[in-house]
Design a protein around this motif. Structure first.
Motif, short mmCIF file in Angstrom:
data_model
loop_
_atom_site.label_atom_id
_atom_site.label_comp_id
_atom_site.label_asym_id
_atom_site.label_seq_id
_atom_site.Cartn_x
_atom_site.Cartn_y
_atom_site.Cartn_z
N LEU A 17 0.82 -1.20 0.00
CA LEU A 17 0.00 0.00 0.00
C LEU A 17 0.86 1.26 0.00
O LEU A 17 0.50 2.28 -0.60
CB LEU A 17 -0.95 0.00 1.20
N TYR A 18 2.01 1.18 0.65
CA TYR A 18 2.95 2.30 0.63
C TYR A 18 3.46 2.54 -0.79
O TYR A 18 3.52 3.67 -1.28
CB TYR A 18 4.11 2.04 1.58
N ARG A 19 3.81 1.45 -1.47
CA ARG A 19 4.28 1.57 -2.85
C ARG A 19 3.19 2.09 -3.79
O ARG A 19 3.45 2.81 -4.75
CB ARG A 19 4.80 0.24 -3.37
N LEU A 20 1.94 1.69 -3.50
CA LEU A 20 0.82 2.15 -4.32
C LEU A 20 0.65 3.67 -4.21
O LEU A 20 0.14 4.30 -5.14
CB LEU A 20 -0.46 1.44 -3.87
N GLY A 21 1.06 4.24 -3.08
CA GLY A 21 0.92 5.68 -2.88
C GLY A 21 -0.20 6.07 -1.97
O GLY A 21 -0.63 7.24 -1.95
N VAL A 22 -0.71 5.11 -1.19
CA VAL A 22 -1.75 5.43 -0.21
C VAL A 22 -1.16 6.34 0.87
O VAL A 22 -0.11 6.05 1.44
CB VAL A 22 -2.31 4.14 0.43
N ILE A 23 -1.82 7.44 1.14
CA ILE A 23 -1.37 8.37 2.17
C ILE A 23 -2.05 8.04 3.49
O ILE A 23 -3.28 8.07 3.59
CB ILE A 23 -1.67 9.83 1.77
#
Length: 449
Positions: free
Chosen positions: A170-176
């Motif tokens: 999720l971090y790599r996906l760009g979820v803030i």
């Protein structure tokens, strides 16, 4: 929240060196987050009936013991160790925290690994404690303790890796998620729903009055949570060099105030009164909602997020009566709904000028960030809901999750802890022994045998 690699800003050196100022700042923030768990205990403890106060306090305090031990043994390694497929981490040096240099830095941050580890520990401690508010009055303390140990191991540690660790999917996906809208609040709220499906309703739900026994205690707990939340949010940037932590601090205050007012306004229109319970609950709803967004929005955005969350959460707490699930202290209505609202509203109000360049829909970023936020919300919610239900069901089959009917009626404090919160007949006698005698009257004191 910065994971292993801290985004560079305003000239921060690529080769970081230990900063005594940032280290001290983070240790203070860690202590503030630790204070939130006793604050939560008081908040929840005041909301239950007299016969369940101690059990409610203990369901939070036991997390300080269980999760701390598991975090040292393997939790930190699973959450923030070397990434494995974006799903889980592991680093043998983190097992037991015994192979970490005293001044070894966390990634390219300016604080030691030990400081980051203890800060993250406090997040891990409070998350299962949040779940406990949904289960007041009716679960076995031993079953709850076992659930806490299993849940952090198979739900919290992996989800923390997904959201915050360098390499988490999720971090790599760009979820803030600056400080825990998905990993803490949606995670805990969905878990509460999963466990409720196993634990069932309290005896007398929707029939007997189940009012808070001590609103002053609720307000005290809310105040401690509000105070500690500044460490929760501002500390999540890991430094105080570039102003992002200051923005997070300001946004925390602004959103909390707006949510409290929003909840009270809804309450006045809907029920005709401004209540202290509403003020405390509204403040917590604002704290929850701004948690994922406090590093991505402006103070005006924080005001909007807080006001929206205050009204939404005030509306959501009544859903348990419509749908028949007994969420004792509104964990689902406040933490799940507030966490979803705050996480999704990042996709509308992110300015692109604070923690990252990601912009929300209202700032020209289109639907891209909103879509990413929705993926994070749905995936964490479903994973936590399903796994929490399975864990609670397994515990129920093995040892029973609920106390007996007679014990529930008498009170879980006596059944689980052999204590009561208040001694109304303590040493010194009753009322008659304390009043002033009338002229010519002699008062006798009843002495316990």
């Amino acid at each position: 929240m910065p994971p292993g690699i801290l985004p560079l800003a305003d000239g921060l050196a690529a080769k970081a060196t230990l900063s005594p100022a940032n280290t001290g700042f983070m240790l203070i923030c860690s202590a503030l987050v630790m204070l939130m768990t006793p604050g939560l205990a008081f908040f929840y403890g005041g909301m239950v009936r007299v016969k369940s106060v101690l059990n409610m306090l203990m369901m939070s305090f036991i997390s300080l013991g269980i999760v701390t031990v598991l975090w040292v043994l393997y939790g930190f390694g699973l959450a923030f160790g070397t990434d494995n497929g974006g799903v889980i981490g592991w680093n043998g040096d983190f097992a037991g925290l015994g192979h970490i240099g005293l001044t070894q830095l966390w990634g390219t941050s300016t604080v030691p690994v030990y400081v980051f580890a203890v800060f993250q520990l406090m997040f891990a401690v409070i998350t299962p404690a949040l779940i406990s508010g949904a289960l007041a009055d009716r679960v076995k303390f031993t079953a709850w303790a076992l659930f806490t140990a299993l849940w952090v191991s198979v739900v919290y540690f992996p989800v923390a890796h997904w959201v915050w660790a360098d390499g988490g999917w999720l971090y790599r996906l760009g979820v803030i998620d600056f400080a825990g809208g998905t990993a803490v609040h949606i995670n805990a709220g969905a878990a509460a729903l999963g466990v409720l499906l196993v634990a069932g309703k309290r005896i007398g739900f929707k029939k007997d009055p189940m009012r808070p026994h001590s609103l002053p205690l609720v307000m005290l707990g809310a105040g401690l949570l509000w105070f500690g939340w500044f460490g929760f949010n501002a500390g999540s940037w890991l430094n105080n060099d570039d102003g992002v932590a200051a923005v997070a601090f300001v946004n925390t205050q602004v959103a909390t105030a707006a949510a409290m007012l929003g909840w009270l306004a809804y309450e006045k229109l809907r029920h005709g009164s401004f209540t202290t319970l509403g003020a405390a609950s509204g403040a917590v709803a604002g704290l929850v909602a701004i948690t994922p967004a406090c590093g991505a929005v402006s103070p005006l955005g924080a005001l909007a997020i807080g006001a929206i969350a205050g009204v939404l959460c005030a509306m959501a707490v009544g859903l348990k009566y419509r749908f028949g699930y007994d969420d004792s202290l509104d964990v689902i209505g406040v933490h799940l709904v507030g966490g979803i609202a705050g996480s999704l509203l990042v996709g509308l109000f992110a300015t692109g000028g604070v923690q990252s360049g990601a912009k929300g829909l209202l700032y020209g970023g289109g639907f891209a960030q909103l879509g990413k936020q929705a993926v994070g919300v749905v995936c964490v919610l479903l994973y936590s809901l399903v796994v929490s239900y399975v864990l609670a069901k397994a515990i129920d089959l093995v040892m029973g999750f609920r106390i007996g009917e007679d014990e529930e009626i008498t009170g879980v404090d006596q059944a689980a802890h052999a204590e009561t919160a208040y001694d109304f007949a303590g040493a010194g006698g009753g009322t008659a022994a304390r009043r002033t005698p009338a002229p010519g009257e002699t008062l006798t004191r009843k002495v316990d045998a």
